[in-house]
Every structure is written in C-alpha cells, then in structure tokens.
Write a protein that holds these residues in place. Structure first.
Motif, PDB file in Angstrom:
ATOM      1  N   PRO A  44       0.809  -1.225   0.000  1.00 21.91           N
ATOM      2  CA  PRO A  44       0.000   0.000   0.000  1.00 21.91           C
ATOM      3  C   PRO A  44       0.845   1.278   0.000  1.00 21.91           C
ATOM      4  N   GLY A  45       2.061   1.231   0.519  1.00 16.42           N
ATOM      5  CA  GLY A  45       2.915   2.412   0.591  1.00 16.42           C
ATOM      6  C   GLY A  45       3.559   2.804  -0.723  1.00 16.42           C
ATOM      7  N   ILE A  46       3.486   1.959  -1.717  1.00 20.13           N
ATOM      8  CA  ILE A  46       4.145   2.229  -3.003  1.00 20.13           C
ATOM      9  C   ILE A  46       3.630   3.512  -3.650  1.00 20.13           C
ATOM     10  N   ALA A  47       2.396   3.876  -3.380  1.00 21.87           N
ATOM     11  CA  ALA A  47       1.806   5.064  -4.011  1.00 21.87           C
ATOM     12  C   ALA A  47       2.543   6.343  -3.622  1.00 21.87           C
ATOM     13  N   ARG A  48       3.245   6.336  -2.485  1.00 19.81           N
ATOM     14  CA  ARG A  48       4.005   7.512  -2.062  1.00 19.81           C
ATOM     15  C   ARG A  48       5.373   7.596  -2.734  1.00 19.81           C
ATOM     16  N   GLU A  49       5.771   6.539  -3.414  1.00 20.56           N
ATOM     17  CA  GLU A  49       7.065   6.502  -4.101  1.00 20.56           C
ATOM     18  C   GLU A  49       7.055   7.461  -5.286  1.00 20.56           C
ATOM     19  N   PRO A  50       8.182   8.161  -5.530  1.00 17.62           N
ATOM     20  CA  PRO A  50       8.239   9.015  -6.726  1.00 17.62           C
ATOM     21  C   PRO A  50       7.993   8.178  -7.986  1.00 17.62           C
ATOM     22  N   ASN A  82      -6.585   3.225  -5.649  1.00 16.24           N
ATOM     23  CA  ASN A  82      -6.680   2.934  -4.223  1.00 16.24           C
ATOM     24  C   ASN A  82      -5.397   2.232  -3.785  1.00 16.24           C
ATOM     25  N   PRO A  83      -4.456   2.961  -3.163  1.00 17.91           N
ATOM     26  CA  PRO A  83      -3.171   2.362  -2.783  1.00 17.91           C
ATOM     27  C   PRO A  83      -3.301   1.164  -1.852  1.00 17.91           C
ATOM     28  N   GLY A  84      -4.372   1.090  -1.072  1.00 19.41           N
ATOM     29  CA  GLY A  84      -4.566  -0.037  -0.170  1.00 19.41           C
ATOM     30  C   GLY A  84      -4.723  -1.367  -0.889  1.00 19.41           C
ATOM     31  N   LYS A  85      -5.017  -1.307  -2.179  1.00 21.55           N
ATOM     32  CA  LYS A  85      -5.204  -2.530  -2.969  1.00 21.55           C
ATOM     33  C   LYS A  85      -4.092  -2.722  -4.004  1.00 21.55           C
ATOM     34  N   ALA A  86      -2.973  -2.031  -3.812  1.00 23.32           N
ATOM     35  CA  ALA A  86      -1.877  -2.100  -4.787  1.00 23.32           C
ATOM     36  C   ALA A  86      -0.970  -3.302  -4.529  1.00 23.32           C
ATOM     37  N   ILE A  87      -0.626  -3.984  -5.611  1.00 27.42           N
ATOM     38  CA  ILE A  87       0.402  -5.022  -5.545  1.00 27.42           C
ATOM     39  C   ILE A  87       1.521  -4.635  -6.506  1.00 27.42           C
ATOM     40  N   VAL A  88       2.708  -5.111  -6.180  1.00 28.56           N
ATOM     41  CA  VAL A  88       3.878  -4.875  -7.024  1.00 28.56           C
ATOM     42  C   VAL A  88       4.327  -6.222  -7.555  1.00 28.56           C
ATOM     43  N   ILE A  89       4.441  -6.316  -8.867  1.00 23.93           N
ATOM     44  CA  ILE A  89       4.916  -7.540  -9.518  1.00 23.93           C
ATOM     45  C   ILE A  89       6.307  -7.239 -10.052  1.00 23.93           C
ATOM     46  N   GLU A  90       7.305  -7.923  -9.492  1.00 21.05           N
ATOM     47  CA  GLU A  90       8.704  -7.733  -9.898  1.00 21.05           C
ATOM     48  C   GLU A  90       8.997  -8.632 -11.094  1.00 21.05           C
TER      49      GLU A  90
END
Length: 121
Positions: A44-50, A82-90
C-alpha cells in the motif's frame, strides 16, 4: 482495477484492465511470460514513491496513477487509484517493464496466486 490470471498452458501472467482503467492506462491487458516474473507483494505504501517521468498514461496525484513511467532507468507500469489494494509484480529479463504496480480487488489472493504459479513454473 486489474484482473490477474495465470495461463499455465502458455506460461503467461495476464493483467487485464477493467472499465475506464483501459482508457487511463492506454492498455487493455498485459501478458508477461511466467519465466519473467520474480514475485509479487502487497504494498500500500508504493503510491508515495516518486513515479518519475510519465511516458504514456494518466497521473493525477492522490487520484490515479496509470500508464508507463521511467525513473532512474527503471520502467514501471502503474494502474493505481486505491493504494490499499496495490500489488507490485517484480519482473526479471523484462522486455518492456521492470515492475508492474496494479490495483486488484483482493491483494492477498493475487499475490498468493502469482507466487504459487512461479514456484511451479
């Protein structure tokens, strides 16, 4: 919102965008070979990333980030309201993107599906 699907027969991870997200991202779907997927996390915190430089798509801070972005040589595809529902796929050996940051209905289930699929590929 994105829908995540795994096609084991063809070895693909498919990210399909729903509704207006097709317009915001300028894509209807992404298909990534499972061999290029390193893993997924709920972040969820990824949305604050530049975000970096927008290459194509939409960015309204605090509202939506969607499309292709470049930052420090990294290519990232975003689709998050909605950042609370964000996933990051590497991704590894990615031809187009280094990471996908997408919003899904159930982040834990999507991460589990991806992680199970790459451990069996």
């Amino acid at each position: 919102m994105a829908r995540i699907a795994i096609d084991r027969e063809h070895g693909l991870l498919t990210v399909e965008f729903q509704g207006l997200d097709k317009l915001w991202t300028l894509k209807s779907r992404l298909e990534i070979p499972l061999t290029h997927v390193r893993g997924a996390t709920h972040d969820p915190g990824i949305a604050r990333e530049p975000k970096g430089i927008r290459v194509g798509g939409t960015h309204l801070p605090g509202v939506i980030t969607a499309g292709r972005f470049r930052r420090d040589g990294e290519r990232v595809f975003w689709q998050v309201k909605n950042p609370g529902k964000a996933i990051v796929i590497e991704l590894a050996d990615a031809e187009t993107y280094d990471r996908l940051v997408v919003e899904v209905d159930d982040p834990r289930a999507a991460v589990a599906l991806i992680d199970r699929s790459i451990s069996h590929s």
